[in-house]
Design a protein around this motif. Structure first.
Motif, short mmCIF file in Angstrom:
data_model
loop_
_atom_site.label_atom_id
_atom_site.label_comp_id
_atom_site.label_asym_id
_atom_site.label_seq_id
_atom_site.Cartn_x
_atom_site.Cartn_y
_atom_site.Cartn_z
N VAL A 171 44.64 40.92 28.92
CA VAL A 171 45.45 41.75 28.04
C VAL A 171 45.93 43.00 28.78
O VAL A 171 45.25 43.49 29.68
N ARG A 172 47.13 43.48 28.40
CA ARG A 172 47.61 44.74 28.96
C ARG A 172 46.96 45.88 28.20
O ARG A 172 47.08 45.97 26.97
N VAL A 173 46.27 46.74 28.91
CA VAL A 173 45.43 47.75 28.28
C VAL A 173 46.20 48.65 27.32
O VAL A 173 45.77 48.90 26.19
N ASP A 174 47.36 49.15 27.75
CA ASP A 174 48.06 50.11 26.89
C ASP A 174 48.79 49.45 25.73
O ASP A 174 49.44 50.13 24.93
N ALA A 175 48.69 48.10 25.63
CA ALA A 175 49.27 47.41 24.48
C ALA A 175 48.22 47.05 23.44
O ALA A 175 48.54 46.46 22.41
N ALA A 227 44.18 37.36 37.42
CA ALA A 227 43.22 38.47 37.39
C ALA A 227 43.11 39.12 38.76
O ALA A 227 42.90 40.34 38.88
N ASP A 228 43.25 38.33 39.82
CA ASP A 228 43.17 38.86 41.18
C ASP A 228 44.46 39.56 41.61
O ASP A 228 44.43 40.45 42.45
N GLU A 229 45.59 39.15 41.02
CA GLU A 229 46.89 39.63 41.48
C GLU A 229 47.46 40.76 40.63
O GLU A 229 48.41 41.43 41.05
N LEU A 230 46.93 40.97 39.43
CA LEU A 230 47.42 42.03 38.55
C LEU A 230 46.62 43.32 38.76
O LEU A 230 45.44 43.28 39.13
N ASP A 231 47.24 44.45 38.50
CA ASP A 231 46.59 45.75 38.62
C ASP A 231 45.47 45.85 37.59
O ASP A 231 45.71 45.76 36.38
N PRO A 232 44.21 46.04 38.02
CA PRO A 232 43.10 46.10 37.07
C PRO A 232 43.14 47.31 36.14
O PRO A 232 42.47 47.35 35.13
N ASP A 233 43.94 48.32 36.51
CA ASP A 233 44.13 49.46 35.62
C ASP A 233 45.14 49.16 34.53
O ASP A 233 45.22 49.86 33.52
N GLU A 234 45.93 48.09 34.74
CA GLU A 234 46.97 47.72 33.78
C GLU A 234 46.54 46.55 32.90
O GLU A 234 46.87 46.51 31.71
N PHE A 235 45.80 45.60 33.48
CA PHE A 235 45.38 44.42 32.73
C PHE A 235 43.87 44.23 32.82
O PHE A 235 43.28 44.36 33.89
N TRP A 236 43.25 43.96 31.67
CA TRP A 236 41.82 43.66 31.60
C TRP A 236 41.63 42.21 31.20
O TRP A 236 42.32 41.69 30.33
N GLU A 293 56.35 44.44 30.05
CA GLU A 293 56.73 43.80 28.79
C GLU A 293 55.62 42.92 28.22
O GLU A 293 55.64 42.56 27.05
N ILE A 294 54.68 42.53 29.06
CA ILE A 294 53.71 41.50 28.69
C ILE A 294 52.56 42.09 27.88
O ILE A 294 51.97 43.09 28.26
N LEU A 295 52.25 41.46 26.75
CA LEU A 295 51.12 41.86 25.93
C LEU A 295 49.83 41.22 26.43
O LEU A 295 48.81 41.89 26.59
N PHE A 296 49.89 39.90 26.65
CA PHE A 296 48.69 39.23 27.17
C PHE A 296 49.06 37.89 27.80
O PHE A 296 50.15 37.36 27.59
N PHE A 297 48.13 37.39 28.61
CA PHE A 297 48.19 36.04 29.17
C PHE A 297 47.06 35.24 28.52
O PHE A 297 45.95 35.74 28.37
#
Length: 259
Positions: free
Chosen positions: A219-223, A202-211, A172-176
């Motif tokens: 930011v969530r890449v696919d958003a 940044a260390d705990e989120l999937d790097p393929d999902e968040f940049w 659901e998240i667009l960005f932090f």
């Protein structure tokens, strides 16, 4: 496994809010079920189950001291097991054999009702808890552990929205965005606050999902809707469903090399 007038259960999860959520939704889905204990790790869950002799134990897969798989091994044949997991793509195949059931975090009320129906049927038929789950647990352990195991990435966030705590799926998240002492969690419909800094996220989120595009922004890449340049030549990210312009710092310009 002893037989009681009312079915009983133990809930094991190291996150208090997740335990509270499961307990609350179990009360709605299965009012007759009596929660006889709540454990915060696998060792505590095993000790509690041996002392209370519940019919069912709900086990989070990822727990300190002893994980859910290890706890299930220790309780083979003693009670019915329901795993609680954030790893649907890795675990469902193992669960499909039917020896145990599973719930995905956060627990969906309709899915929980189905789990309760299955458990009620097993208890009504006086089925003993399966004691031959070794193969299934070995398969599950291989999927979640050992070489090449999936990273334990965050899949949901506990955040403050006004005076309440909300469970937010990372989908659901667009960005932090870091703001003063807090980090803002932005979705299409609302924003929330957490205390976890961007560096930890940044260390705990999937790097393929968040940049990470800035020391203060993830930011969530696919958003991502579009990336443009402003009058200074600075890269600006625009997210779907949000008008805020997010600046890409120079150290992260390589993410959008074609710009």
């Amino acid at each position: 496994m002893s037989h009681k007038a009312a079915p009983t259960a133990v809930i094991a999860d190291d996150e208090r809010l997740m335990r509270e959520q499961i307990v609350s939704r179990l009360k709605d889905a299965w009012p007759e079920l009596v929660i006889v204990g709540e454990a915060t790790n696998g060792l505590e869950a095993v000790a509690m189950a041996r002392a209370q002799e519940p019919d069912i134990v709900f086990l989070d897969i990822r727990m300190p001291e002893l994980d859910g798989i290890g706890a299930a091994r220790a309780l083979l044949g003693q009670c019915h097991v329901v795993f609680v997991t954030a790893y649907d793509q890795y675990a469902i195949t193992a669960f499909e054999q039917g020896a145990v059931d599973y719930l995905l975090k956060p627990a969906d009320p309709e899915r929980l009702k189905l789990t309760c129906q299955r458990l009620q049927e097993r208890l009504a038929k006086n089925e003993e808890a399966p004691n031959d789950m070794d193969v299934l647990l070995d398969q599950l352990s291989r999927r979640l552990g050992g070489e090449g195991k999936p990273r334990d990435y965050l899949r949901w966030i506990q955040a403050s929205v006004g005076s309440s705590i909300r469970m937010i799926s990372t989908r659901e998240i667009l960005f932090f965005r870091a703001e003063d002492k807090y980090t803002r969690v932005q979705t299409e419909g609302f924003e929330a606050l957490i205390r976890k800094p961007i560096k930890e996220l940044a260390d705990e989120l999937d790097p393929d999902e968040f940049w990470q595009i800035h020391r203060a922004i993830l930011v969530r890449v696919d958003a991502i809707d579009q990336v443009s340049r402003d009058f200074r030549g600075q890269q600006i990210v625009q997210m779907k469903g949000n008008n805020e312009k997010l600046e890409v710092s120079r150290s992260f310009n390589n993410l959008f090399k074609q710009m």
